[in-house]
Design a protein around this motif. Structure first.
Motif, PDB file in Angstrom:
ATOM      1  N   LYS A  73       0.829  -1.205   0.000  1.00 22.18           N
ATOM      2  CA  LYS A  73       0.000   0.000   0.000  1.00 22.18           C
ATOM      3  C   LYS A  73       0.862   1.254   0.000  1.00 22.18           C
ATOM      4  CE  LYS A  73      -3.902   2.117   2.392  1.00 22.18           C
ATOM      5  NZ  LYS A  73      -4.848   2.003   3.538  1.00 22.18           N
ATOM      6  N   ILE A  74       1.942   1.229   0.800  1.00 19.90           N
ATOM      7  CA  ILE A  74       2.851   2.376   0.831  1.00 19.90           C
ATOM      8  C   ILE A  74       3.516   2.562  -0.528  1.00 19.90           C
ATOM      9  CG2 ILE A  74       4.987   3.238   1.856  1.00 19.90           C
ATOM     10  CD1 ILE A  74       4.176   1.875   4.454  1.00 19.90           C
ATOM     11  N   ALA A  75       3.929   1.446  -1.142  1.00 17.81           N
ATOM     12  CA  ALA A  75       4.568   1.522  -2.457  1.00 17.81           C
ATOM     13  C   ALA A  75       3.602   2.081  -3.504  1.00 17.81           C
ATOM     14  CB  ALA A  75       5.067   0.146  -2.873  1.00 17.81           C
ATOM     15  N   GLN A  76       2.341   1.679  -3.437  1.00 18.76           N
ATOM     16  CA  GLN A  76       1.351   2.203  -4.375  1.00 18.76           C
ATOM     17  C   GLN A  76       1.166   3.709  -4.197  1.00 18.76           C
ATOM     18  OE1 GLN A  76      -2.140  -0.176  -3.635  1.00 18.76           O
ATOM     19  NE2 GLN A  76      -1.480  -1.829  -4.994  1.00 18.76           N
ATOM     20  N   ASN A  77       1.095   4.146  -2.939  1.00 20.71           N
ATOM     21  CA  ASN A  77       0.951   5.581  -2.676  1.00 20.71           C
ATOM     22  C   ASN A  77       2.163   6.353  -3.188  1.00 20.71           C
ATOM     23  OD1 ASN A  77      -1.521   5.147  -1.417  1.00 20.71           O
ATOM     24  ND2 ASN A  77      -0.606   4.947   0.624  1.00 20.71           N
ATOM     25  N   ASN A  78       3.360   5.781  -2.935  1.00 19.56           N
ATOM     26  CA  ASN A  78       4.577   6.442  -3.416  1.00 19.56           C
ATOM     27  C   ASN A  78       4.603   6.495  -4.938  1.00 19.56           C
ATOM     28  OD1 ASN A  78       5.454   6.833  -0.803  1.00 19.56           O
ATOM     29  ND2 ASN A  78       6.664   4.943  -0.762  1.00 19.56           N
ATOM     30  N   GLU A 123       1.990   6.599  -6.953  1.00 16.79           N
ATOM     31  CA  GLU A 123       1.052   7.626  -7.396  1.00 16.79           C
ATOM     32  C   GLU A 123       1.636   9.024  -7.218  1.00 16.79           C
ATOM     33  OE1 GLU A 123      -2.468   6.922  -5.194  1.00 16.79           O
ATOM     34  OE2 GLU A 123      -2.989   5.057  -6.253  1.00 16.79           O
ATOM     35  N   LYS A 124       2.304   9.239  -6.068  1.00 18.98           N
ATOM     36  CA  LYS A 124       2.923  10.542  -5.835  1.00 18.98           C
ATOM     37  C   LYS A 124       4.040  10.797  -6.843  1.00 18.98           C
ATOM     38  CE  LYS A 124       1.999  10.700  -0.861  1.00 18.98           C
ATOM     39  NZ  LYS A 124       2.619  10.724   0.493  1.00 18.98           N
ATOM     40  N   LEU A 125       4.806   9.738  -7.154  1.00 16.26           N
ATOM     41  CA  LEU A 125       5.904   9.893  -8.109  1.00 16.26           C
ATOM     42  C   LEU A 125       5.377  10.264  -9.491  1.00 16.26           C
ATOM     43  CD1 LEU A 125       8.918   9.638  -8.710  1.00 16.26           C
ATOM     44  CD2 LEU A 125       8.549   7.200  -9.145  1.00 16.26           C
ATOM     45  N   GLN A 126       4.271   9.651  -9.890  1.00 18.46           N
ATOM     46  CA  GLN A 126       3.684   9.986 -11.191  1.00 18.46           C
ATOM     47  C   GLN A 126       3.245  11.444 -11.231  1.00 18.46           C
ATOM     48  OE1 GLN A 126       0.526   7.176 -11.770  1.00 18.46           O
ATOM     49  NE2 GLN A 126       1.899   5.456 -12.202  1.00 18.46           N
ATOM     50  N   MET A 127       2.620  11.898 -10.140  1.00 19.88           N
ATOM     51  CA  MET A 127       2.202  13.302 -10.078  1.00 19.88           C
ATOM     52  C   MET A 127       3.412  14.232 -10.120  1.00 19.88           C
ATOM     53  SD  MET A 127      -0.780  12.970  -7.179  1.00 19.88           S
ATOM     54  CE  MET A 127      -1.055  14.741  -7.174  1.00 19.88           C
TER      55      MET A 127
END
Length: 277
Positions: free
Chosen positions: A159-164, A166-170
């Protein structure tokens, strides 16, 4: 030869005596005299065609293990104490069986001790199987709990990796947009500067210097602002509380103020020169 039928109280009393004998046999290795005493008691118990019950032997063996594991030699391990008690029990039963066989005891007594010995050994084996099953269940339960804990940790990490991600894409989209703005600002600034210089080509040197310095101030601050925005996305500026300034480099506030102060000084000097001329 006829035998009287035993009452329920007599059957219960004889069963209790057998359980007591089994407990005595598990304490130590009996000598010949002690074996003779136990044989006499068994001769009396197995009279009148008495047959011992099988339902309580396992409970007696469990009680023997529990009793000898909590007392006796405290320096020995619990497993050693239990093995010793059951070893004494089976060994004394074999000795008692041989003592009755060669002695002047009835056939019923011998058959009774043979059945009792066989049944005790069978129940000991059964108890070991039950204990092994309980141990395997505990191990399996412990393994399942560990796997569940690991799966929860892995789920949290995913879950943390997914959030990271998504943030990286933004952040990547923002950085690409800012880079495009930098390129456009730089190319536009260069075009504006070259156009201004070409227009003021026939003017004096002070006018050219004024235009170049003014365009340089605007272009430098615009590019510095855009690059600073990228740096704030990639790595936020950390203020040093002890030294009282931000990270060193082009985005150091003191350096920006010094550069703008120098450019403004040049601009002011140019204006003064133009007025004087």
């Amino acid at each position: 030869m006829s035998f009287r039928e035993l009452s329920s109280s007599e059957i219960s009393d004889r069963a209790g005596k057998i359980n007591s004998i089994l407990e005595d046999l598990s304490i130590k290795r009996l000598d010949s005299a002690e074996l003779g005493e136990k044989a006499k008691i068994l001769e009396e118990i197995y009279s009148s065609k008495y047959r011992h019950g099988y339902e309580g032997i396992l409970d007696v063996i469990r009680n023997i293990e529990k009793t000898h594991s909590s007392g006796g030699n405290q320096s020995a391990s619990e497993e050693d104490q239990e093995m010793d008690s059951l070893f004494f029990l089976t060994t004394n039963l074999d000795d008692l069986k041989e003592h009755i066989r060669i002695g002047s005891y009835s056939v019923d007594t011998f058959n009774g001790i043979v059945r009792l010995s066989d049944h005790v050994k069978l129940e000991i084996h059964r108890l070991r199987d039950l204990q092994e099953q309980d141990y395997q269940k505990e191990q399996m339960t412990r393994t399942i709990k560990e796997l569940l804990a690991k799966s929860e940790n892995l789920a949290s990490e995913v879950k943390i990796a997914q959030n990271n991600s998504e943030k990286l894409q933004m952040h990547m989209v923002a950085i690409l947009g800012i880079f495009a703005a930098i390129v456009m600002a730089f190319s536009g600034g260069m075009n504006l500067l070259s156009g201004s210089i070409s227009i003021s080509g026939d003017s004096n040197l002070c006018n050219v210097v004024f235009v170049v310095v003014l365009c340089g101030i605007i272009l430098f601050n615009l590019i510095a602002f855009l690059i600073g925005s990228i740096m704030s996305i990639i790595h936020p500026v950390i203020c040093d509380k002890e030294e009282g300034h931000s990270q060193k480099g082009i985005f150091n506030s003191k350096l920006l103020i010094a550069f703008n102060g120098l450019m403004m000084s040049l601009l002011a000097a140019d204006v003064v020169i133009m007025i004087c001329l």
